[in-house]
Motif scaffolding. Structure first.
Motif: not given
Lengths: 367, 263
Positions: B107-112
């Motif tokens: 949702e917060r545009a963090n990437i894994n």
């Protein structure tokens, strides 16, 4: 000396010949590598430096170079990236000699790292990535990590090469602006975690991450050319290799071509890595096969896809592959002869590389 | 007349529109590279590409499969090192746009791209950061290309490899990171957001896709405006460019060539 430690080296990779080597490497590890070289070098001179055989002639076979410099439990710096200039000949030799308990360091760990893992020789990796991009992940590495057999310290590509930079400059640590805020970042209170610690820029007051130097015991590179003294010439991109080699106690290079000393002396500004960092020069044409060497040969997609399909199938499959293709032959030339008996594959790779590095070529003329 | 663009092809053209003339762009291989090349050969002829392995401002030949593929190294300004590109360009602040992929975007545009938890509760190991964390830490604009599957859009990533807006508005600044805007392009939609918003919003839909189609395939609900634009088709000349010049063997569109992707 090689029997002091076996594959039972502690998982953190700190149990070593001298008992002191951590992930950061020490002067003691440097001395150990040099001592190992001296112990086995028939012609070792009194003026030995950097673990070399002789400062004027470091040319030797891959078997001898691995015997001298890759010891059980060594921290090994992995050259190459993805499908380019991977040190395949040296890694095959390590598999044949079965040198275990290794700690692998690199930016992108690729095909050669997966083979060492599949052979059961690796206890820890510190890397920015482990994959072959479009050709998939490192299947043996992934399985070993998921089973908990290999301890991993995750970095980004920049933070790994920055750690090598610190090692190459003789610095204990170095700041970075990467990792901040991510789940790779160390605790905010400054407690070190692995090779990272949070800190504050004393001038700007901004958060930074401090990275401990990385100092491999031995780095493995495949290069275009070298002279007998160990001056190395690399054409095209060098990824993380120069910083890593300069940070290492000693580097083994395999080269496509051995050049005369005077050829290097005539154009010394083209030396990518001076001889001081190099302990062994192994002449091995196609030593990066099936990965590419810029201006020499393209990568062999068929061979890479074949290895990946074997590696994906399972550990037993890839061990069988190593038995048949690596352990069953005497050396890398034997492997090349087995894979490509008539040399047609290699000729095709050379021809493809000639085409795509022609200066006059354009995208339209490729069609 | 060409067949209209598929949604995966549209994703490439939509990504190309995020690149402006004269900008410096860091790309890997695959669809981001194709997007940068479309931009270079249409509206942004002076776009400058850099590749993490050390390739600075190349002309690209079809069709590279890796960041060290020699096809990516034609007529560059320099063939250098990873330190020069990720340090001297990216961390130094000389890159305008970074292109990334990932296994998960939240949702917060963090990437894994490090590990995900499988259905059995066990961790499944992924390749790791590569240059992605460096790019997301230092670039001001990020374009993320994703296949739109529910498992890839969790409310919170299992592991944050590359920072988006972290925990929300102001979190990047608190962590010591510069502000950043993010565009997530999928085969279903376009999601956008920046630091001040701190979360992703639905900016556009691919043709024939409804808002519900998108939401059904996500584990969080992005901000959904009253009117959502629809992504437009590129001119036929650009489709020909992609299909016949940039990726003539359809290496990156195996579905179009009737191939199955290798490895």
């Amino acid at each position: 000396m090689r029997d002091v430690l076996d594959g039972t080296t502690r998982l953190d990779g700190t149990a070593r010949l001298d008992g002191t080597r951590g992930a950061g490497g020490t002067a003691a590890s440097f001395a150990a590598a040099a001592a190992a070289a001296a112990a086995s070098a028939a012609s070792s001179g009194a003026d030995e430096k950097c673990g070399s055989a002789s400062n004027d002639d470091k040319v030797m076979s891959a078997a001898e170079a691995v015997r001298r410099f890759v010891l059980p439990g060594s921290i090994v710096g992995m050259g190459g990236q993805n499908i380019n200039r991977c040190p395949m000949a040296l890694v095959h030799e390590i598999v044949r000699q079965g040198v275990g308990g290794l700690v692998l360091m690199g930016c992108n760990l690729s095909l050669p790292a997966d083979m060492l893992v599949a052979a059961g020789l690796v206890v820890r990796t510190e890397q920015g990535s482990g994959n072959l991009e479009r050709y998939g992940t490192l299947f043996a590495w992934r399985r070993a990590v998921e089973r908990g057999e290999i301890v991993v310290e995750d970095h980004s590509h920049l933070t790994m090469v920055t750690r090598f930079l610190a090692g190459s400059l003789g610095l204990p640590f170095i700041p970075t602006l990467s990792l901040l805020g991510s789940d790779m970042a160390p605790p905010a209170d400054g407690t070190p975690r692995g090779s990272m610690a949070a800190a504050v820029d004393p001038w700007a007051g901004q958060p930074v991450v401090l990275l401990r130097k990385a100092r491999p015991d031995v780095s493995l590179l495949h290069v275009h050319a070298a002279d007998a003294r160990g001056n190395v010439i690399i054409e095209g991109v060098t990824s993380h290799e120069i910083e890593m080699a300069k940070a290492s106690a000693v580097t083994i290079v395999t080269c496509e071509e051995l050049v005369e000393d005077h050829e290097v002396s005539r154009r010394p500004e083209q030396v990518s890595l001076p001889s001081a960092y190099v302990g062994a020069v192994v002449v091995q044409p196609f030593g990066a096969f099936p990965t590419s060497v810029y201006r020499r040969y393209d990568f062999s997609e068929d061979d890479i896809v074949e290895y990946q399909s074997v590696a994906r199938a399972g550990d037993a499959d890839v061990r069988r592959w190593l038995d048949e293709h690596v352990r069953a032959v005497a050396d890398f030339d034997g492997f090349l002869a087995r894979r490509d008996p008539a040399g047609t594959v290699r000729a095709e790779l050379v021809s493809t590389m000639e085409t795509i590095t022609m200066e006059t070529i354009t995208m339209e003329t490729m069609l | 007349m060409s067949e209209p663009a598929t949604n995966r092809e549209l994703l490439v053209f939509e990504a190309a529109r995020r690149v402006h003339d004269g900008e410096c762009v860091i790309v890997g291989t695959g669809l981001p590279l194709l997007a940068a090349l479309v931009a270079q050969r249409t509206h942004a002829p002076r776009v400058q590409l850099i590749i993490e392995s050390g390739v600075v401002f190349p002309t690209v030949l079809p069709t590279p499969m890796s960041v060290v593929d020699p096809r990516l190294m034609h007529a560059p300004s320099r063939l250098g090192s990873l330190l020069e590109v990720l340090g001297g360009f990216v961390q130094r602040g000389l890159v305008d746009v970074g292109f990334l992929g990932g296994a998960q975007v939240d949702e917060r545009a963090n990437i894994n791209s490090t590990w995900v938890e499988g259905d059995d509760g066990k961790r499944r190991r992924l390749p790791g950061s590569g240059g992605a964390n460096d790019i997301a830490s230092s670039c001001r604009r990020l374009v993320v290309l994703m296949s739109h599957e529910r498992r890839r859009f969790p409310a919170r990533c299992d592991f944050v490899t590359s920072p988006g807006f972290l925990s929300g508005p102001g979190a990047r600044r608190a962590a010591g990171l510069p502000p950043m805007s993010v565009t997530v392009l999928t085969d279903l939609c376009v999601l956008e957001g920046d630091d001040d918003e701190g979360r992703l919003r639905l900016a556009a839909l691919m043709p024939g896709v409804s808002v519900d189609d998108v939401l059904d395939r996500m584990q969080f609900v992005p901000v959904v405006p009253e009117d959502v634009a629809v992504v437009s088709q590129p001119p036929a000349s650009q489709l020909d460019l992609l299909r016949e010049v940039l990726d003539p063997d359809r290496r990156y569109f195996p579905e179009a060539a009737g191939m199955t992707e290798k490895a």
